[in-house]
Design a protein around this motif. Structure first.
Motif, short mmCIF file in Angstrom:
data_model
loop_
_atom_site.label_atom_id
_atom_site.label_comp_id
_atom_site.label_asym_id
_atom_site.label_seq_id
_atom_site.Cartn_x
_atom_site.Cartn_y
_atom_site.Cartn_z
N TYR A 386 0.84 -1.20 0.00
CA TYR A 386 0.00 0.00 0.00
C TYR A 386 0.87 1.25 0.00
O TYR A 386 1.81 1.37 0.79
CB TYR A 386 -0.91 0.01 1.23
CG TYR A 386 -2.04 -0.99 1.16
CD1 TYR A 386 -3.17 -0.74 0.41
CD2 TYR A 386 -1.97 -2.19 1.87
CE1 TYR A 386 -4.22 -1.65 0.35
CE2 TYR A 386 -3.01 -3.10 1.83
CZ TYR A 386 -4.13 -2.83 1.07
OH TYR A 386 -5.17 -3.74 1.01
N ARG A 387 0.54 2.21 -0.87
CA ARG A 387 1.33 3.44 -0.99
C ARG A 387 0.86 4.54 -0.04
O ARG A 387 1.43 5.63 -0.03
CB ARG A 387 1.26 3.96 -2.43
CG ARG A 387 1.82 3.00 -3.46
CD ARG A 387 2.14 3.73 -4.76
NE ARG A 387 1.02 4.45 -5.32
CZ ARG A 387 0.15 3.92 -6.18
NH1 ARG A 387 0.28 2.66 -6.57
NH2 ARG A 387 -0.84 4.65 -6.65
N GLY A 388 -0.16 4.29 0.73
CA GLY A 388 -0.65 5.32 1.65
C GLY A 388 -1.91 4.85 2.34
O GLY A 388 -2.24 3.67 2.35
N GLY A 389 -2.65 5.81 2.91
CA GLY A 389 -3.88 5.48 3.61
C GLY A 389 -3.61 4.91 4.98
O GLY A 389 -2.47 4.92 5.47
N PRO A 390 -4.64 4.37 5.63
CA PRO A 390 -4.49 3.88 7.00
C PRO A 390 -3.63 2.64 7.13
O PRO A 390 -3.30 2.25 8.25
CB PRO A 390 -5.93 3.60 7.44
CG PRO A 390 -6.66 3.33 6.16
CD PRO A 390 -6.02 4.23 5.15
N VAL A 391 -3.28 2.00 6.01
CA VAL A 391 -2.41 0.82 6.05
C VAL A 391 -1.17 1.04 5.19
O VAL A 391 -0.58 0.10 4.67
CB VAL A 391 -3.16 -0.45 5.60
CG1 VAL A 391 -4.17 -0.87 6.63
CG2 VAL A 391 -3.84 -0.24 4.24
N GLY A 392 -0.77 2.30 5.04
CA GLY A 392 0.39 2.62 4.22
C GLY A 392 1.63 1.85 4.63
O GLY A 392 1.97 1.78 5.81
N GLY A 393 2.30 1.23 3.65
CA GLY A 393 3.50 0.45 3.91
C GLY A 393 3.23 -1.01 4.18
O GLY A 393 4.16 -1.83 4.15
N ALA A 394 1.98 -1.37 4.45
CA ALA A 394 1.64 -2.77 4.71
C ALA A 394 1.50 -3.54 3.39
O ALA A 394 1.39 -2.96 2.31
CB ALA A 394 0.34 -2.86 5.50
N THR A 395 1.49 -4.86 3.50
CA THR A 395 1.37 -5.72 2.32
C THR A 395 -0.07 -6.14 2.11
O THR A 395 -0.74 -6.59 3.04
CB THR A 395 2.24 -6.97 2.48
OG1 THR A 395 3.61 -6.57 2.63
CG2 THR A 395 2.12 -7.89 1.26
N GLY A 396 -0.56 -5.99 0.87
CA GLY A 396 -1.87 -6.49 0.49
C GLY A 396 -1.72 -7.85 -0.15
O GLY A 396 -0.76 -8.09 -0.90
N ARG A 397 -2.68 -8.74 0.12
CA ARG A 397 -2.60 -10.11 -0.40
C ARG A 397 -3.92 -10.50 -1.05
O ARG A 397 -4.87 -10.89 -0.39
CB ARG A 397 -2.25 -11.07 0.74
CG ARG A 397 -0.84 -10.90 1.29
CD ARG A 397 -0.56 -11.80 2.47
NE ARG A 397 0.85 -11.81 2.84
CZ ARG A 397 1.44 -10.87 3.59
NH1 ARG A 397 0.71 -9.87 4.06
NH2 ARG A 397 2.72 -10.94 3.87
N LEU A 398 -3.95 -10.39 -2.38
CA LEU A 398 -5.14 -10.78 -3.14
C LEU A 398 -5.26 -12.29 -3.24
O LEU A 398 -6.32 -12.81 -3.57
CB LEU A 398 -5.08 -10.20 -4.56
CG LEU A 398 -5.00 -8.68 -4.69
CD1 LEU A 398 -4.69 -8.31 -6.14
CD2 LEU A 398 -6.28 -8.03 -4.22
N GLY A 399 -4.18 -13.01 -2.96
CA GLY A 399 -4.15 -14.45 -3.19
C GLY A 399 -3.93 -14.73 -4.67
O GLY A 399 -3.81 -13.81 -5.49
#
Length: 498
Positions: A386-399
């Motif tokens: 994530y490039r920003g927002g409330p989870v900026g820097g975290a990893t997203g996992r679509l599967g």
């Protein structure tokens, strides 16, 4: 050295959604304890990180306890909630003696049985550690703030912005007040005021001179005038079917109850007087596609009723059907949750062509799967940052995911329903939305970061887990009258939790 415990347990529920979030869903984002919590939070834009950094800068000894972040969905499985509550409460109690506690929460969590999970955690914690240790809590702007939460916590601070860009700052603010409390500089007192009203999320931006931006300005003016240490406004997650859900004003003062009551009431009234202004125009999918084709430039099609960030399943194929019917050769992109289609594409391999039944994999109350003849253009692991927002820097996992090409349309089918920030999920799977005329998003606000010259948007309405027309929902547990089901000239005050 004074010691402060830190913890985080965040999830946004939705009574209309069929999604059940289990331990495995939290594990994809990570469940952390002890030193691993500090390592996981470091360098992120999370509220938890803001709290940790502020406490550390003040010279506090940190006692990391537990952290789990689950995004949005229907409700959390009771067994995992019980586990998380125990780890937080017992972990903090075991760390005594402490001089303070900071907890990052969303504030709109629900379980099958417990309808006020955050209140249950805070009340249990207060019972275990006693009245003398201050507890500070940061919440999402759409939190369902209960009287039980306010009774247990000394400090409650909510996000100021929507789109959410101040999670870190909110955690830092809550922890900053906690530091001052621990040092004996203030004696915080929190008061809340609530009306039996819910307002559409789509019109709740704090950008420019939008209605909620005006509310935000009033909150900051109250603080600047010295009427409160902190003033927060909570337009609430509206798809919670409970009697005590409503828009809420919260104020924190230095041991001044009348001032806290007055500031909380003032900011609550600021939302109520603008209640009609939060409703924005929207079109059904077919009309939205046709209107977009009449416009110049790129149009973002906002599939609001199936917003993943609001807890919907992310599998509604209504917009997919409309694009296939009205813009089959137009360069477009659409993302939809369908693990079956993603698995089939993986088995066939890149370059293969087949008929895919797409959508309505979980929620078939309103739609059926749409048959699509498509070529498997690309397979991907669905990982992105994530490039920003409330989870900026975290990893997203679509599967495991796949890009299917049908005419001009690229369909990104994913295994998991994942919070959308901007276009990170598309880019991770090789889709450059800059080359698209029409792009679908299943979020209610973050898309606004992509607007600009030559880029507009159209919101959709219709059935789904996050419908825009709140007055049309078949509410079962809400107390009547409430806005907007009834056109009330005067608000009804919620004075206690159900």
């Amino acid at each position: 050295m004074m010691r402060a415990a830190v913890a985080s347990f965040e999830f946004e529920g939705n009574s209309l959604s069929l999604r059940v979030t289990r331990r495995a869903d939290f594990e994809r984002s990570g469940i952390f304890e002890s030193a691993a919590l500090l390592e996981a939070a470091a360098g992120k834009d999370l509220a938890l990180t803001g709290g940790i950094d502020t406490l550390r800068a003040a010279g506090m000894e940190l006692v990391p306890v537990f952290a789990a972040k689950g995004g949005a969905g229907g409700h959390i499985e009771d067994s995992f909630f019980a586990e998380a509550r125990s780890r937080i409460v017992e972990g903090i109690a075991a760390a005594l003696p402490l001089q303070g506690v900071y907890i990052a929460m969303h504030g709109a969590m629900i379980c099958a049985e417990e309808k006020d999970p955050e209140g249950a955690i805070l009340a249990a914690l207060r019972a275990r550690i006693g009245p003398g240790i201050p507890i500070a809590v940061s919440l999402d702007l759409h939190a369902h703030v209960t009287h039980r939460m306010a009774a247990a916590a000394d400090i409650i601070v909510g996000y100021e912005t929507y789109p959410h860009v101040d999670a870190y700052r909110t955690g830092a603010c809550a922890a900053g007040l906690l530091v001052r409390t621990m040092q004996g500089a203030i004696r915080p007192l929190t008061r809340i005021r609530k009306y039996n009203a819910i307002v559409p999320v789509l019109g709740g931006a704090t950008l420019g001179d939008a209605p909620m931006a005006q509310v935000a300005a009033e909150a900051r003016a109250l603080e600047a005038a010295g009427r409160a240490l902190s003033v927060s406004y909570f337009p609430v997650q509206p798809w919670l079917d409970m009697a005590d859900v409503g828009i809420t004003g919260v104020a924190v003062t230095d041991a001044d109850a009348p001032a806290a009551d007055a500031a909380a009431q003032a900011i609550l009234d600021a939302m109520w007087t603008r209640r009609r202004d939060f409703e924005l125009p929207a079109l059904i999918p077919a009309e939205a596609v046709q209107e977009a084709l009449r416009r110049e430039g790129r149009t973002l099609l906002i599939d609001a009723p199936d917003s993943i960030g609001a807890g919907a399943s992310g599998d509604a194929p209504a917009l997919l059907a409309a694009l296939l019917a009205h813009a089959p050769e137009v360069e477009s992109a659409l993302c939809i949750v369908d693990p079956g289609a993603a698995a089939k594409a993986g088995e066939l391999g890149e370059g293969a062509e087949a008929i895919f039944e797409i959508g309505a994999w979980q929620d078939r109350r309103w739609f059926k799967p749409v048959p699509v003849t498509a070529r498997v253009e690309r397979l991907c692991d669905g990982l992105f940052t994530y490039r920003g927002g409330p989870v900026g820097g975290a990893t997203g996992r679509l599967g495991p995911s796949a890009v299917l090409r049908a005419g001009g349309l690229r369909i990104l089918v994913t295994t998991h329903a994942v919070y959308e920030h901007m276009d990170e999920h598309y880019a991770a799977c090789g889709i450059d939305i800059g080359g698209c005329r029409l792009v679908s998003f299943k979020n209610l606000m973050n898309y606004q970061k992509l607007l600009g010259p030559g880029v507009g948007f159209i919101a959709l309405h219709g059935p789904g887990g996050a419908p825009l027309r709140l007055q049309d929902v078949a509410w079962e547990k809400r107390q009547r009258p409430f806005w907007p089901a009834e056109d009330m000239p005067q608000p009804v005050t919620i004075t206690r939790d159900t």
